[in-house]
Design a protein around this motif. Structure first.
Motif, mmCIF file in Angstrom:
data_model
loop_
_atom_site.group_PDB
_atom_site.id
_atom_site.type_symbol
_atom_site.label_atom_id
_atom_site.label_comp_id
_atom_site.label_asym_id
_atom_site.label_seq_id
_atom_site.Cartn_x
_atom_site.Cartn_y
_atom_site.Cartn_z
ATOM 1 N N ASN A 126 3.275 1.231 -8.339
ATOM 2 C CA ASN A 126 3.025 -0.014 -9.073
ATOM 3 C C ASN A 126 4.367 -0.572 -9.557
ATOM 4 O O ASN A 126 4.790 -0.329 -10.696
ATOM 5 C CB ASN A 126 2.077 0.242 -10.255
ATOM 6 C CG ASN A 126 1.597 -1.053 -10.868
ATOM 7 O OD1 ASN A 126 2.185 -2.111 -10.643
ATOM 8 N ND2 ASN A 126 0.519 -0.978 -11.648
ATOM 9 N N ARG A 127 4.984 -1.248 -8.679
ATOM 10 C CA ARG A 127 6.326 -1.737 -8.952
ATOM 11 C C ARG A 127 6.347 -2.742 -10.108
ATOM 12 O O ARG A 127 7.232 -2.718 -10.955
ATOM 13 C CB ARG A 127 6.862 -2.414 -7.673
ATOM 14 C CG ARG A 127 8.326 -2.677 -7.684
ATOM 15 C CD ARG A 127 8.814 -3.078 -6.330
ATOM 16 N NE ARG A 127 8.115 -4.253 -5.809
ATOM 17 C CZ ARG A 127 8.567 -4.990 -4.785
ATOM 18 N NH1 ARG A 127 9.695 -4.663 -4.214
ATOM 19 N NH2 ARG A 127 7.899 -6.017 -4.356
ATOM 20 N N ALA A 133 0.825 -1.208 0.000
ATOM 21 C CA ALA A 133 0.000 0.000 0.000
ATOM 22 C C ALA A 133 0.862 1.262 0.000
ATOM 23 O O ALA A 133 0.352 2.367 -0.146
ATOM 24 C CB ALA A 133 -0.896 0.002 1.233
ATOM 25 N N HIS A 134 2.143 1.072 0.143
ATOM 26 C CA HIS A 134 3.041 2.240 0.167
ATOM 27 C C HIS A 134 3.897 2.274 -1.085
ATOM 28 O O HIS A 134 4.198 1.237 -1.665
ATOM 29 C CB HIS A 134 3.948 2.150 1.406
ATOM 30 C CG HIS A 134 3.198 2.400 2.663
ATOM 31 N ND1 HIS A 134 2.504 1.414 3.298
ATOM 32 C CD2 HIS A 134 3.006 3.536 3.360
ATOM 33 C CE1 HIS A 134 1.925 1.917 4.369
ATOM 34 N NE2 HIS A 134 2.208 3.210 4.424
ATOM 35 N N PRO A 135 4.279 3.490 -1.522
ATOM 36 C CA PRO A 135 5.104 3.581 -2.740
ATOM 37 C C PRO A 135 6.479 2.938 -2.552
ATOM 38 O O PRO A 135 7.020 2.924 -1.449
ATOM 39 C CB PRO A 135 5.238 5.086 -2.950
ATOM 40 C CG PRO A 135 4.840 5.722 -1.682
ATOM 41 C CD PRO A 135 3.966 4.785 -0.955
ATOM 42 N N HIS A 136 6.987 2.397 -3.636
ATOM 43 C CA HIS A 136 8.298 1.764 -3.620
ATOM 44 C C HIS A 136 9.315 2.681 -4.281
ATOM 45 O O HIS A 136 8.992 3.379 -5.231
ATOM 46 C CB HIS A 136 8.269 0.443 -4.393
ATOM 47 C CG HIS A 136 7.396 -0.573 -3.770
ATOM 48 N ND1 HIS A 136 7.859 -1.510 -2.890
ATOM 49 C CD2 HIS A 136 6.067 -0.780 -3.884
ATOM 50 C CE1 HIS A 136 6.851 -2.253 -2.488
ATOM 51 N NE2 HIS A 136 5.750 -1.835 -3.087
ATOM 52 N N MET A 137 10.502 2.638 -3.793
ATOM 53 C CA MET A 137 11.586 3.408 -4.421
ATOM 54 C C MET A 137 12.471 2.442 -5.186
ATOM 55 O O MET A 137 12.837 1.383 -4.668
ATOM 56 C CB MET A 137 12.408 4.131 -3.354
ATOM 57 C CG MET A 137 11.761 5.431 -2.912
ATOM 58 S SD MET A 137 12.444 6.029 -1.377
ATOM 59 C CE MET A 137 14.040 6.545 -1.894
ATOM 60 N N LEU A 184 5.257 8.407 -9.231
ATOM 61 C CA LEU A 184 4.916 9.513 -8.329
ATOM 62 C C LEU A 184 6.004 10.576 -8.308
ATOM 63 O O LEU A 184 5.738 11.758 -8.108
ATOM 64 C CB LEU A 184 4.709 8.985 -6.905
ATOM 65 C CG LEU A 184 3.675 7.869 -6.754
ATOM 66 C CD1 LEU A 184 3.691 7.313 -5.351
ATOM 67 C CD2 LEU A 184 2.277 8.385 -7.087
ATOM 68 N N ASN A 185 7.235 10.134 -8.521
ATOM 69 C CA ASN A 185 8.342 11.082 -8.364
ATOM 70 C C ASN A 185 9.601 10.511 -9.031
ATOM 71 O O ASN A 185 9.819 9.306 -8.998
ATOM 72 C CB ASN A 185 8.554 11.250 -6.844
ATOM 73 C CG ASN A 185 9.665 12.181 -6.501
ATOM 74 O OD1 ASN A 185 10.809 11.907 -6.842
ATOM 75 N ND2 ASN A 185 9.351 13.266 -5.845
ATOM 76 N N ILE A 186 10.397 11.384 -9.670
ATOM 77 C CA ILE A 186 11.689 10.945 -10.203
ATOM 78 C C ILE A 186 12.758 11.895 -9.670
ATOM 79 O O ILE A 186 12.607 13.108 -9.754
ATOM 80 C CB ILE A 186 11.711 10.922 -11.739
ATOM 81 C CG1 ILE A 186 10.673 9.903 -12.268
ATOM 82 C CG2 ILE A 186 13.098 10.554 -12.263
ATOM 83 C CD1 ILE A 186 10.558 9.838 -13.768
ATOM 84 N N PRO A 227 16.108 0.785 -2.835
ATOM 85 C CA PRO A 227 16.660 1.272 -1.568
ATOM 86 C C PRO A 227 15.753 1.024 -0.370
ATOM 87 O O PRO A 227 16.223 0.933 0.737
ATOM 88 C CB PRO A 227 16.816 2.780 -1.792
ATOM 89 C CG PRO A 227 16.617 3.011 -3.227
ATOM 90 C CD PRO A 227 15.900 1.840 -3.805
ATOM 91 N N ASP A 228 14.470 0.929 -0.610
ATOM 92 C CA ASP A 228 13.600 0.738 0.556
ATOM 93 C C ASP A 228 13.096 -0.697 0.673
ATOM 94 O O ASP A 228 12.176 -0.976 1.410
ATOM 95 C CB ASP A 228 12.418 1.696 0.521
ATOM 96 C CG ASP A 228 11.495 1.431 -0.642
ATOM 97 O OD1 ASP A 228 10.423 2.024 -0.675
ATOM 98 O OD2 ASP A 228 11.850 0.628 -1.530
ATOM 99 N N ASP A 229 13.750 -1.590 -0.055
ATOM 100 C CA ASP A 229 13.293 -2.973 0.039
ATOM 101 C C ASP A 229 13.992 -3.694 1.195
ATOM 102 O O ASP A 229 14.600 -4.723 1.038
ATOM 103 C CB ASP A 229 13.556 -3.700 -1.283
ATOM 104 C CG ASP A 229 12.759 -4.988 -1.362
ATOM 105 O OD1 ASP A 229 11.857 -5.168 -0.526
ATOM 106 O OD2 ASP A 229 13.060 -5.798 -2.245
ATOM 107 N N ASN A 230 13.965 -3.095 2.317
ATOM 108 C CA ASN A 230 14.492 -3.760 3.504
ATOM 109 C C ASN A 230 13.536 -3.517 4.656
ATOM 110 O O ASN A 230 12.650 -2.671 4.585
ATOM 111 C CB ASN A 230 15.897 -3.262 3.835
ATOM 112 C CG ASN A 230 15.904 -1.791 4.088
ATOM 113 O OD1 ASN A 230 15.176 -1.302 4.939
ATOM 114 N ND2 ASN A 230 16.699 -1.062 3.331
#
Lengths: 291, 308
Positions: B269-270, B226-230, B252-254, B294-297
């Motif tokens: 939407n990864r 439910a949260h955006p992925h970086m 959402l952002n670059i 980077p936030d996949d931890n």
């Protein structure tokens, strides 16, 4: 089907705690000591005074056969087998020095290795208590020190009776056996606390060995320096060796080597034991605590 | 089903540092994953459960019996610590049999159980080698062997998969699952979500000494999704690749601020992003150097969950 759906567990083990869970710890400690290089040789060296004193007992009963050895009055008085003879064995410098050497071999790593290898958590997740752990470790020290104190003391008495062929020695000094046992337990207890305490202060066994030796020697040097400056016997309380000699003389009813009440020395040694116990209890725990 | 391990208002401080706070849990038979970033309080929880440290407040019960100072109970617990706890000069055999001695087993029982445990972890052939010659994976397996050797009912495994190669991991995971099927209660801690996912659906999320969530792993996954992925992409022409995504709704952002040849995308939407990326690389003839998340931890997951 996963067990959660079965709704039961079926452990068939037995909830038990060994009656003497410290024995495996002691056995391991003794075995490890004998595996060390030069330990057997060092330990044999430490037994030399006992052999010499035993020979002394034999000679004392055969003075006429060994007249060539006993030519002066000093030798004759040394060979009088009485509590003084026992005191001189138990409190001689060489024996005390060698006891520390033996402790360096067999005791330095007792706790420091467990700290170094993080083994405490494995011990304490098993059915043993902290008391069992300490008892197991202290028994390693007791094993070696009893071989150097209690056992020779009892053998000396037995041999005296055997060589003299009568029980006069016992009737002359009925309390001597208690002195031998009491002093052996006291010195073993003290060195057990001392060794485990020093062993728990660092993970590096070499550092612990140096510290163990250093404290013993340095305390005596300190006494020498202060005595030299202030000429007071009370500084003997700073020396571990001097305190042991004082207490030893008291146990065997001999003239005190220092002009200080023996109870002071006894209390100093007792204080060291209490401090060691306190530190050990704090240092030995099954987890590394976040600082 | 009756809980095997029950904790009630369990709290532990190390001086001013909070190790664990007000943890009330019921853990049933089967595998439970204890998930949390480093320093979350996982090891503290496990050491409280194994009775190695004393709680400041609260209690731990195993099958209704208080754990603390109940050393008899420890014969049903097998503990595999996170850190190595070996006497390097010992052989694997001496290590396992030596620890079995502390359970008061007879010599024949010790030998039988040690052989079985070392066989389970494939160390039978290497049992007479000194531990100092063992590889990282072998050490990890030896730690596991000592934990299962006395055939405990409850297994507490603190980061058991650390240092194992993929094959070793797979084997150990299979083994842990087989222990579950034998009816044992297993608590496995890890800071790596997929490791836990591979073993169990039941997880406990722990963070800053508090239990954050307990339950099914899919619930946590949904929270994360439910949260955006970086996603960070390092390539020969980051601006050209980024320009192909700029108008997409799921972007959402670059951000180009990190490194010269890198851009960081924030997407909700990864899967869609990853399905398009390879085609763009091929069409634009771009050299890809690195794609990371980077936030996949777990720390990032917790940051999301606690709204940081």
């Amino acid at each position: 089907m996963p067990i959660k759906e079965k709704g039961y567990t079926h452990w068939e083990g037995e909830l038990k705690k060994s009656r003497y869970p410290w024995i495996p710890i002691t056995r391991k400690g003794i075995k490890l000591a004998f595996k060390k290089k030069f330990f057997k040789f060092t330990f044999f060296l430490t037994l030399i005074p006992a052999i010499v004193y035993l020979a002394g007992i034999y000679i004392s009963e055969r003075l006429e056969d060994f007249a060539f050895l006993v030519e002066n009055s000093k030798s004759v008085s040394f060979l009088k087998i009485n509590p003084g003879y026992f005191n001189s064995y138990f409190t001689q410098d060489f024996l005390l020095f060698m006891i520390v050497v033996v402790l360096v071999f067999c005791g330095a790593g007792l706790i420091s290795d467990d700290l170094r290898y993080n083994s405490l958590q494995l011990y304490f997740s098993r059915p043993i208590t902290k008391k069992d752990y300490f008892l197991g470790k202290a028994s390693v020290i007791a094993f070696f020190l009893f071989i150097l104190t209690l056992i020779p003391g009892i053998i000396f008495m037995l041999m005296k009776i055997i060589f003299s062929g009568n029980l006069r020695f016992i009737s002359d000094y009925p309390w001597l056996i208690l002195s031998v046992i009491g002093y052996s337990f006291f010195i073993t207890g003290f060195f057990a606390f001392y060794t485990l305490f020093v062993s728990s202060v660092n993970k590096n066994r070499r550092y612990v060995s140096i510290l163990m030796f250093g404290i013993f020697i340095f305390s005596d040097i300190l006494y020498g320096i202060f005595k030299g400056i202030f000429e007071s016997e009370y500084f003997s309380l700073l020396s571990i060796k001097a305190n042991i000699k004082q207490v030893g003389a008291a146990f065997f009813g001999q003239k005190l080597p220092h002009n200080v009440p023996w109870i002071y020395s006894f209390l100093v040694l007792l204080f060291i034991c209490a401090l060691a116990g306190f530190v050990l209890n704090k240092k030995v725990r099954g987890v590394e605590v976040a600082q | 089903m009756k809980a095997v391990i029950m904790t009630e208002k369990l709290s532990k401080w190390y001086g001013n540092i909070l190790g664990l706070s007000d943890v009330t849990l019921d853990i049933e038979a089967g595998i439970t994953g204890l998930l949390g970033p480093n320093g979350a309080g996982k090891s503290t929880f496990l050491k409280l459960v194994t009775g190695q440290i004393k709680a400041n407040i609260g209690s731990v019960r195993i099958n209704g019996e208080e754990v603390r100072n109940n050393h008899r109970l420890f014969s049903k617990i097998g503990f595999c610590p996170e850190s190595d706890s070996f006497y390097e000069e010992m052989t694997g055999w001496e290590f396992v049999t030596g620890l079995l001695k502390l359970h008061g087993l007879s010599s024949s029982e010790r030998e039988k159980k040690a052989l079985k445990a070392l066989g389970i972890v494939d160390l039978e052939k290497n049992k007479d080698r000194r531990i100092k010659t063992y590889s990282r994976g072998m050490r990890q397996r030896l730690k596991f062997a000592q934990a299962i050797a006395h055939e405990p009912e409850i297994l507490i495994l603190d980061e058991p998969l650390n240092g194992l190669d993929p094959l070793g991991r797979r084997k150990l995971i299979r083994l842990i699952k087989s222990l579950r099927d034998e009816g044992k209660t297993v608590i496995v801690s890890s800071h790596v979500l997929p490791e836990i996912e591979a073993m169990t659906n039941d997880i406990i999320l722990i963070h800053q000494g508090k239990i954050f969530a307990q339950g099914d792993i899919h619930y946590i996954r949904d929270l994360i999704d439910a949260h955006p992925h970086m996603i960070s992409v390092k390539c020969s022409d980051p601006r050209k690749v980024a320009s192909r995504f700029i108008k997409e709704d799921f972007i959402l952002n670059i951000d180009f601020s990190s490194e010269k040849d890198t851009f960081v995308v924030k997407t909700n939407n990864r899967d869609e992003f990853f399905s398009r990326l390879p085609r763009i690389f091929i069409e634009e003839n771009i050299d890809v150097k690195e794609i990371t998340s980077p936030d996949d931890n777990l720390q990032a997951v917790f940051d999301y969950l606690i709204g940081e």
